[in-house]
Structure formats: C-alpha cells, structure tokens
Design an enzyme around this catalytic site. Sequence first.
Site, PDB file in Angstrom:
ATOM      1  N   LYS A  38       0.828  -1.219   0.000  1.00  0.00           N
ATOM      2  CA  LYS A  38       0.000   0.000   0.000  1.00  0.00           C
ATOM      3  C   LYS A  38       0.853   1.255   0.000  1.00  0.00           C
ATOM      4  O   LYS A  38       0.475   2.261  -0.593  1.00  0.00           O
ATOM      5  CB  LYS A  38      -0.969   0.003   1.187  1.00  0.00           C
ATOM      6  CG  LYS A  38      -2.104  -0.984   0.991  1.00  0.00           C
ATOM      7  CD  LYS A  38      -3.330  -0.656   1.825  1.00  0.00           C
ATOM      8  CE  LYS A  38      -4.460  -1.606   1.440  1.00  0.00           C
ATOM      9  NZ  LYS A  38      -5.664  -1.446   2.248  1.00  0.00           N
ATOM     10  N   LYS A  58      -4.512  -9.772  -6.262  1.00  0.00           N
ATOM     11  CA  LYS A  58      -5.765  -9.969  -5.531  1.00  0.00           C
ATOM     12  C   LYS A  58      -6.879  -9.046  -6.061  1.00  0.00           C
ATOM     13  O   LYS A  58      -6.619  -7.892  -6.377  1.00  0.00           O
ATOM     14  CB  LYS A  58      -5.451  -9.678  -4.063  1.00  0.00           C
ATOM     15  CG  LYS A  58      -6.615  -9.477  -3.157  1.00  0.00           C
ATOM     16  CD  LYS A  58      -6.161  -9.114  -1.755  1.00  0.00           C
ATOM     17  CE  LYS A  58      -6.496  -7.667  -1.464  1.00  0.00           C
ATOM     18  NZ  LYS A  58      -6.850  -7.385  -0.081  1.00  0.00           N
ATOM     19  N   LYS A 111     -11.017  -4.000  -3.650  1.00  0.00           N
ATOM     20  CA  LYS A 111     -12.024  -2.951  -3.795  1.00  0.00           C
ATOM     21  C   LYS A 111     -11.386  -1.590  -4.008  1.00  0.00           C
ATOM     22  O   LYS A 111     -12.050  -0.656  -4.411  1.00  0.00           O
ATOM     23  CB  LYS A 111     -12.983  -2.957  -2.619  1.00  0.00           C
ATOM     24  CG  LYS A 111     -12.381  -2.702  -1.262  1.00  0.00           C
ATOM     25  CD  LYS A 111     -13.529  -2.527  -0.289  1.00  0.00           C
ATOM     26  CE  LYS A 111     -13.474  -3.464   0.878  1.00  0.00           C
ATOM     27  NZ  LYS A 111     -12.417  -3.100   1.821  1.00  0.00           N
TER      28      LYS A 111
HETATM   29  P1  ATP Z   1      -8.259  -3.211   0.013  1.00  0.00           P
HETATM   30  O1  ATP Z   1      -8.017  -3.889  -1.279  1.00  0.00           O
HETATM   31  O2  ATP Z   1      -8.774  -1.844  -0.055  1.00  0.00           O
HETATM   32  O3  ATP Z   1      -7.137  -3.398   0.978  1.00  0.00           O
HETATM   33  P2  ATP Z   1      -9.888  -5.451   0.520  1.00  0.00           P
HETATM   34  O4  ATP Z   1     -10.780  -5.649  -0.625  1.00  0.00           O
HETATM   35  O5  ATP Z   1      -8.725  -6.322   0.731  1.00  0.00           O
HETATM   36  O6  ATP Z   1      -9.475  -3.931   0.646  1.00  0.00           O
HETATM   37  P3  ATP Z   1     -10.607  -5.660   3.275  1.00  0.00           P
HETATM   38  O7  ATP Z   1     -11.583  -4.866   4.028  1.00  0.00           O
HETATM   39  O8  ATP Z   1      -9.191  -5.338   3.533  1.00  0.00           O
HETATM   40  O9  ATP Z   1     -10.868  -5.549   1.737  1.00  0.00           O
HETATM   41  O10 ATP Z   1     -10.871  -7.205   3.471  1.00  0.00           O
HETATM   42  C1  ATP Z   1     -12.032  -7.735   4.072  1.00  0.00           C
HETATM   43  C2  ATP Z   1     -11.981  -9.226   4.040  1.00  0.00           C
HETATM   44  O11 ATP Z   1     -12.103  -9.712   2.712  1.00  0.00           O
HETATM   45  C3  ATP Z   1     -10.682  -9.812   4.582  1.00  0.00           C
HETATM   46  O12 ATP Z   1     -10.978 -10.987   5.310  1.00  0.00           O
HETATM   47  C4  ATP Z   1      -9.918 -10.149   3.353  1.00  0.00           C
HETATM   48  O13 ATP Z   1      -8.984 -11.187   3.558  1.00  0.00           O
HETATM   49  C5  ATP Z   1     -11.031 -10.587   2.418  1.00  0.00           C
HETATM   50  N1  ATP Z   1     -10.658 -10.401   1.036  1.00  0.00           N
HETATM   51  C6  ATP Z   1     -10.396  -9.219   0.427  1.00  0.00           C
HETATM   52  N2  ATP Z   1     -10.090  -9.393  -0.860  1.00  0.00           N
HETATM   53  C7  ATP Z   1     -10.147 -10.732  -1.079  1.00  0.00           C
HETATM   54  C8  ATP Z   1      -9.926 -11.542  -2.232  1.00  0.00           C
HETATM   55  N3  ATP Z   1      -9.582 -11.003  -3.380  1.00  0.00           N
HETATM   56  N4  ATP Z   1     -10.085 -12.872  -2.110  1.00  0.00           N
HETATM   57  C9  ATP Z   1     -10.436 -13.427  -0.927  1.00  0.00           C
HETATM   58  N5  ATP Z   1     -10.660 -12.713   0.193  1.00  0.00           N
HETATM   59  C10 ATP Z   1     -10.519 -11.388   0.130  1.00  0.00           C
END
Ligand code: ATP
Length: 330
Positions: A114, A196, A199
């Site tokens: 990040k 990954k 969002k």
């Molecule tokens: P950012 O990308 O902004 O860091 P994020 O999409 O990773 O956000 P978080 O709020 O950090 O979202 O994650 C919430 C939950 O969703 C966590 O348990 C994370 O491991 C899971 N998660 C996020 N993205 C994925 C993905 N691509 N595949 C599986 N699990 C995910």
Amino acid sequence: MDDKKTIFSGVQSSGFLTLGNYIGALKNWTKLQNDYNCLFCVVDMHSITVRQNPSELKRRTLEILKLYMASGIDAEKNILFIQSHVPAHAELAWVLGCNTYMGELSRMTQFKDKSARNDENINAGLFTYPVLMAADILLYNADLVPVGSDQKQHLELARDIAERFNGVYGNLFIVPEPYIGEVGAKIMSLQEPTKKMSKSDINPNGYIALLDDADTIVKKIKRAVTDSENEVAYREGKDGINNLLGIYSAVTDKTMGEAQTEFEGKGYGHFKAAVAEAVVECMRPMWQRYKELSDNNDYVEKIYTEGALKAAYLADGTLKKVYEKIGFVI
Ligand code: ATP
Ligand code: LTN
C-alpha cells in the site's frame, strides 16, 4: 454465557464490497454463525489509513453493514457494529502499540504494497494498522478469525502480540486462530489475475462489486483476462482460468474437480457465460434483501446502535483487565 467459542471479523469501508470479500470473508461468516458467538464489524477506522471522501465513507460504512445482513448474517443472533462506535478499539491499540516492534510492522507485506501504491500518503496509521487489527480481535477474546489468505500475516502478528503481552503481564488474551476457507481464499483481479481482487483497484473491470447489476457482471466476466489456449483446466500458468474456476466453485458450492469436469471440452465463451450466470444467481437474493434493508433505515440504525452497546460492554471488560495488568490506576 454459553460455551460456544467466539469469532471476530471485519471489512474496511474503503470501497465497494467485492466478490473477493464475499467469497473470502462473508460467505464463511454465514456458514460459521450458528456454531460460534460472532461479532462482525465494519472497520471504518482502518479505512482512513487511505484518504477517504467523508460523505462517501459514511455512505459506504452503512452500505457494508447492510451487505453483511443481506448476505445472510443474522443481525439478531450476532453482534453487528461499527468500529468507531466502540472507543475501546483505539484505546487498546495504543497499549498494544507499545508492545509491538517497528521491525515487526516493517515486515508487513500489505504495508509495503500500500505504501508503494500510495507514496504521497505513507502515514503512521498505515504503518500501525495491524496493531489496531490485533486490538479488534483481542478485545473480544476471539478464538477464530475468518479472513482471506491476504490477512494471514496480520493474524500471525496479532498472535505474537497476544503471546508477548500474556508472557509479560500474565495470561489475559486468547491467542486467536485464523480461519481461511479452502476455496476462494484469494480471488484474483479479473484484469490482472496474478493480483488480488481489490475494492481499491482503480480499474472497475478488475473487480465485481456486490452491488453491480447483472449486465455489468456479465460484461466484466466476458472481458476477464484468460490465455491463448481454449482449455478450461486448473493448471499452473492459467491464472485467469484458475481464478474463474475458483469463483465458479465458490458460488455454486461445487468442488474444483466437479467444476473442471463440467467444462471439459467446452470453450472459454461458454465457460465465461456459465460463470457469470452462477455469480448472478448467487447475488440475486442478496440484492433483494439489500433493497428491503435500504427501505428500512430505522431497523438498520437499531441494529448498529444495539450492536455497539453489546460490543462496548464486552470490550470495556477486557480493557479494564488490561489497564489493571499494566498498572494504570482504575
Ligand atoms: P483493500 O483492497 O482496499 O485493501 P480489501 O478488498 O482487501 O481492501 P478488506 O476490508 O481489507 O478488503 O478485506 C475484508 C476481508 O475480505 C478480509 O478478510 C480479506 O482477507 C477478504 N478479502 C479481500 N479481498 C479478497 C480476495 N480477493 N479474495 C479473498 N478474500 C478477500
Ligand atoms: N485488516 C483486515 C480488516 C480487518 C479485520 C480486523 C479482519 C480489520 N480488523 C479484525 C479480521 C479481524 C483486512 O481485511 N484488510
């Protein structure tokens, strides 16, 4: 209190919830909710480690809370709340921060990623974020934390902090275990399938938002990056296809083996259409429930207000014990 174990998990309100969040986190929460006492939190304080637009942050926090409920999490049986409503999270984070080493935080890959992406705002909160996450979990003595595999390293740090604190001050915290589902622990971007699905991706074609409509989902999956072969098989090097197979298997509750057999001899066009349809069918009941909740703001407010009261009661109990242990006058 019954003898069920405790689960804590959360999602940041930093963007639209994606199919990755659903498969990696929310879907597992709905499966586990009957066997555990669960707290599910919208971690808005984590979101501000990246600059947010205030009115959007507010809207998204409520949107995510509604999506928790819409995805099948029982708001009456579980504690659903918003992190900033329970001050003990920030208070415990301070104490834990004084028991965490700079070296440990510097090794966190999410911080490295990040800060590389966001080099004009490498703030101290982004660096200490895993300490706040440890506080979230340890405040409720959670036994289990269901997350996607990207959070494994943060969970390990939370365990190390808990063990260190217990070692210095005497046993207080439960050392939490991660729960990472077998299928869909890491859903990849549709455009860059080695990264990954996130969002905070600037390219909306990389992710499927849970509130995308059916046509958008079909279009995004049709555009998903694959490879120059035309064989639907799970194999090294076929990142795009592997990802779509993982998505299909997660949303249909079929094994990867079953999914592969189903598409043997079929082309990518046929496969993508089937994946898109399966995703849309999985989302449809959620959209319906989301709409009902959006027409009933008073109910949503009641849920998060009561949730914060229940969470604060538990969290304040732990914080008091922590303060006693470390020698604060209470
Ligand atoms: P950012 O990308 O902004 O860091 P994020 O999409 O990773 O956000 P978080 O709020 O950090 O979202 O994650 C919430 C939950 O969703 C966590 O348990 C994370 O491991 C899971 N998660 C996020 N993205 C994925 C993905 N691509 N595949 C599986 N699990 C995910
Ligand atoms: N760091 C997590 C979000 C998060 C979380 C938590 C997950 C914050 N606090 C506590 C589980 C338990 C992420 O997904 N990026």
